[in-house]
Design an enzyme around this catalytic site. Sequence first.
Site, PDB file in Angstrom:
ATOM      1  N   ASN A 201      15.415  23.640  20.424  1.00 28.91           N
ATOM      2  CA  ASN A 201      15.203  23.784  21.868  1.00 28.91           C
ATOM      3  C   ASN A 201      15.467  25.235  22.295  1.00 28.91           C
ATOM      4  OD1 ASN A 201      17.976  24.033  21.892  1.00 28.91           O
ATOM      5  ND2 ASN A 201      18.355  21.979  22.685  1.00 28.91           N
ATOM      6  N   GLN A 246       1.671  15.475  21.845  1.00 28.43           N
ATOM      7  CA  GLN A 246       2.436  16.712  22.028  1.00 28.43           C
ATOM      8  C   GLN A 246       3.458  16.552  23.156  1.00 28.43           C
ATOM      9  OE1 GLN A 246       3.040  19.795  19.925  1.00 28.43           O
ATOM     10  NE2 GLN A 246       1.197  18.606  19.603  1.00 28.43           N
ATOM     11  N   HIS A 249       7.119  15.123  22.743  1.00 28.06           N
ATOM     12  CA  HIS A 249       8.149  15.880  22.031  1.00 28.06           C
ATOM     13  C   HIS A 249       9.330  16.249  22.917  1.00 28.06           C
ATOM     14  CE1 HIS A 249       7.204  17.006  17.948  1.00 28.06           C
ATOM     15  NE2 HIS A 249       5.959  17.227  18.253  1.00 28.06           N
ATOM     16  N   GLU A 313       0.565  27.314  19.710  1.00 27.77           N
ATOM     17  CA  GLU A 313       1.191  26.855  18.466  1.00 27.77           C
ATOM     18  C   GLU A 313       0.182  26.016  17.666  1.00 27.77           C
ATOM     19  OE1 GLU A 313       4.103  23.862  19.112  1.00 27.77           O
ATOM     20  OE2 GLU A 313       4.956  24.038  17.110  1.00 27.77           O
ATOM     21  N   HIS A 314      -0.389  25.012  18.324  1.00 25.01           N
ATOM     22  CA  HIS A 314      -1.432  24.185  17.706  1.00 25.01           C
ATOM     23  C   HIS A 314      -2.733  24.414  18.455  1.00 25.01           C
ATOM     24  CE1 HIS A 314       2.338  21.764  17.230  1.00 25.01           C
ATOM     25  NE2 HIS A 314       1.914  21.722  15.992  1.00 25.01           N
ATOM     26  N   ASP A 347       1.499  17.507  11.412  1.00 26.80           N
ATOM     27  CA  ASP A 347       2.921  17.347  11.751  1.00 26.80           C
ATOM     28  C   ASP A 347       3.670  16.687  10.599  1.00 26.80           C
ATOM     29  OD1 ASP A 347       2.709  18.399  14.265  1.00 26.80           O
ATOM     30  OD2 ASP A 347       2.493  16.473  15.291  1.00 26.80           O
ATOM     31  N   HIS A 406      12.021  67.556  -3.584  1.00 29.09           N
ATOM     32  CA  HIS A 406      11.031  66.535  -3.960  1.00 29.09           C
ATOM     33  C   HIS A 406       9.989  67.161  -4.899  1.00 29.09           C
ATOM     34  CE1 HIS A 406      12.656  64.191  -0.667  1.00 29.09           C
ATOM     35  NE2 HIS A 406      11.805  63.194  -0.902  1.00 29.09           N
TER      36      HIS A 406
HETATM   37  P1  NAD Z   1      17.915  20.538  19.143  1.00 27.46           P
HETATM   38  O1  NAD Z   1      18.529  20.151  17.854  1.00 27.46           O
HETATM   39  O2  NAD Z   1      17.024  21.724  19.166  1.00 27.46           O
HETATM   40  O3  NAD Z   1      19.076  20.822  20.195  1.00 27.46           O
HETATM   41  C1  NAD Z   1      20.173  19.990  20.343  1.00 27.46           C
HETATM   42  C2  NAD Z   1      21.382  20.883  20.562  1.00 27.46           C
HETATM   43  O4  NAD Z   1      21.208  21.649  21.758  1.00 27.46           O
HETATM   44  C3  NAD Z   1      22.655  20.123  20.752  1.00 27.46           C
HETATM   45  O5  NAD Z   1      23.262  19.910  19.500  1.00 27.46           O
HETATM   46  C4  NAD Z   1      23.472  21.052  21.615  1.00 27.46           C
HETATM   47  O6  NAD Z   1      24.345  21.775  20.823  1.00 27.46           O
HETATM   48  C5  NAD Z   1      22.475  22.013  22.227  1.00 27.46           C
HETATM   49  N1  NAD Z   1      22.520  21.899  23.696  1.00 27.46           N
HETATM   50  C6  NAD Z   1      22.081  20.873  24.445  1.00 27.46           C
HETATM   51  N2  NAD Z   1      22.327  21.127  25.752  1.00 27.46           N
HETATM   52  C7  NAD Z   1      22.941  22.332  25.815  1.00 27.46           C
HETATM   53  C8  NAD Z   1      23.438  23.149  26.875  1.00 27.46           C
HETATM   54  N3  NAD Z   1      23.349  22.770  28.150  1.00 27.46           N
HETATM   55  N4  NAD Z   1      23.998  24.332  26.570  1.00 27.46           N
HETATM   56  C9  NAD Z   1      24.091  24.740  25.292  1.00 27.46           C
HETATM   57  N5  NAD Z   1      23.638  24.015  24.247  1.00 27.46           N
HETATM   58  C10 NAD Z   1      23.066  22.831  24.508  1.00 27.46           C
HETATM   59  O7  NAD Z   1      17.160  19.232  19.685  1.00 27.46           O
HETATM   60  P2  NAD Z   1      16.261  18.953  20.974  1.00 27.46           P
HETATM   61  O8  NAD Z   1      16.975  19.361  22.217  1.00 27.46           O
HETATM   62  O9  NAD Z   1      15.788  17.566  20.859  1.00 27.46           O
HETATM   63  O10 NAD Z   1      15.013  19.915  20.822  1.00 27.46           O
HETATM   64  C11 NAD Z   1      14.185  19.909  19.685  1.00 27.46           C
HETATM   65  C12 NAD Z   1      13.050  20.857  19.995  1.00 27.46           C
HETATM   66  O11 NAD Z   1      12.415  21.236  18.805  1.00 27.46           O
HETATM   67  C13 NAD Z   1      11.986  20.260  20.898  1.00 27.46           C
HETATM   68  O12 NAD Z   1      11.669  21.236  21.877  1.00 27.46           O
HETATM   69  C14 NAD Z   1      10.801  20.061  19.988  1.00 27.46           C
HETATM   70  O13 NAD Z   1       9.571  20.193  20.663  1.00 27.46           O
HETATM   71  C15 NAD Z   1      11.029  21.209  19.053  1.00 27.46           C
HETATM   72  N6  NAD Z   1      10.360  21.061  17.771  1.00 27.46           N
HETATM   73  C16 NAD Z   1       9.547  22.079  17.460  1.00 27.46           C
HETATM   74  C17 NAD Z   1       8.893  22.076  16.253  1.00 27.46           C
HETATM   75  C18 NAD Z   1       8.033  23.297  15.906  1.00 27.46           C
HETATM   76  O14 NAD Z   1       7.597  23.411  14.782  1.00 27.46           O
HETATM   77  N7  NAD Z   1       7.818  24.213  16.837  1.00 27.46           N
HETATM   78  C19 NAD Z   1       9.094  21.010  15.348  1.00 27.46           C
HETATM   79  C20 NAD Z   1       9.959  19.968  15.694  1.00 27.46           C
HETATM   80  C21 NAD Z   1      10.624  20.020  16.930  1.00 27.46           C
END
Ligand code: NAD
Length: 416
Positions: A201, A246, A249, A313-314, A347, A406
């Site tokens: 994220n 998409q 996610h 990205e895609h 994916d 050199h």
């Molecule tokens: P994540 O593992 O990225 O994040 C979770 C972590 O965020 C938590 O463990 C916590 O530590 C932190 N967090 C949450 N709130 C917070 C705050 N307020 N302040 C500080 N830290 C905080 O998991 P997610 O949130 O589910 O996100 C996964 C992302 O990955 C999604 O956006 C998804 O679209 C993306 N993704 C991208 C791909 C790619 O190839 N681009 C592939 C898979 C997933």
Amino acid sequence: MWQALDIETWIAGRRSDLDRVKGPVSEIIGRVREEGDAALIDLTKRFDGIDLEEIAVPDEEREAAYDQVDAQLVASLVEAEERISRFHELQRGRDLWLQEMEPGITLGVKTTPLSRIGAYVPGGRAAYPSTALMCTVPAKVAGVAEICCCTPPPTSPITLVALDIAGVDEIYRVGGAQAIAAMALGTESIPRVEKIVGPGNVYVTAAKMLLRDEAEIDFPAGPSEIAILADGTANPTFVAADVLAQAEHDPNAACVLVTTDAALAEAVGAEVKRMAAGAARRDIVAKALDNSGYIVAGDLDEAVATVDGIAPEHLSIQVADPLAVINHIRSAGSIFVGPYAAVACGDYASGTNHVLPTAGYARLYSGLDVNHFCRRSTVQMITREGLEAIGDVVETIADAEGLHAHAESVRVRRRG
Ligand code: NAD
């Protein structure tokens, strides 16, 4: 909801989230730098609501995870791993190649895998066993000696099984910016790595950007995006299905249809609305659709230019003659061609990598592949005959630069 988009505003919005969190993420990094494991424990309590007793996942927990995962899912992960390996093997260059350029001058490249890398496997909103494979299989194929992985707790057994299938050496239950900081800086439990890869994220992505001086990073891979380039021949249901896939996610995910056909935009809108109402993750989908919509272009050239501006990205290409279009696309993380190339295939299991640059960074970076896990050294072998062939040129340019030592380093050899 699904709407007509102003592309400039949309592109600017994709990056602003990152800037917003850089302050809090800097604080998290500072704490990990100063307090090590103690900070990881405290931040995990704060952001994941979990009291961490062990940071590292013990081998017994990995083995026990297989008992908690459906056998068909294990078999599917094994098959996906094989397909990903097979495609990434094709990217492996020779460990050493040498080419005689002229008599006495042989040049080449030696490729060496990195020694220790860290993969971030997200886990906040969902388990991503597929991402576990995508981040680590190319490292394995490249020959990286030590692969460690951080993923937020509670650690999903499915993710553990995927990491085990990929042959990961160490697994740590830490997520978010603190995981990236731990891998980049090192703590008592997590030895630092040379390079960090993997999506996450905005906190994860911001931490990667802020720690670029401490460890090499792959590229910003944040909330997912898709651009669909379609003409009137596209199937609106297929297009809408890719939009929904998409959007589910992340609330920050975004989908853009760029089309030459206004009627298609309308038909896709109706399908998106219908599918969103029945979506399992409809709250996330609804928020993502607020960042999503369509652009009607005057002709295919204009549509291609718009897609290039997005650098998605895609990219899904759904036009009558896709091969005529594909050569004109300059910036896209991964390209899916034709009505049956669902983005979900890439994916999970076709074999290409789904860790891809987002937020317009496909203009600067390529998606994850074997080359991300190698460094390359040029090699040259020069005989006396070769030195005679280039000696005058080297001496002349070196003297012109005032670097006489050199020039002398060549002269002394030619005299001797
Ligand atoms: P994540 O593992 O990225 O994040 C979770 C972590 O965020 C938590 O463990 C916590 O530590 C932190 N967090 C949450 N709130 C917070 C705050 N307020 N302040 C500080 N830290 C905080 O998991 P997610 O949130 O589910 O996100 C996964 C992302 O990955 C999604 O956006 C998804 O679209 C993306 N993704 C991208 C791909 C790619 O190839 N681009 C592939 C898979 C997933």
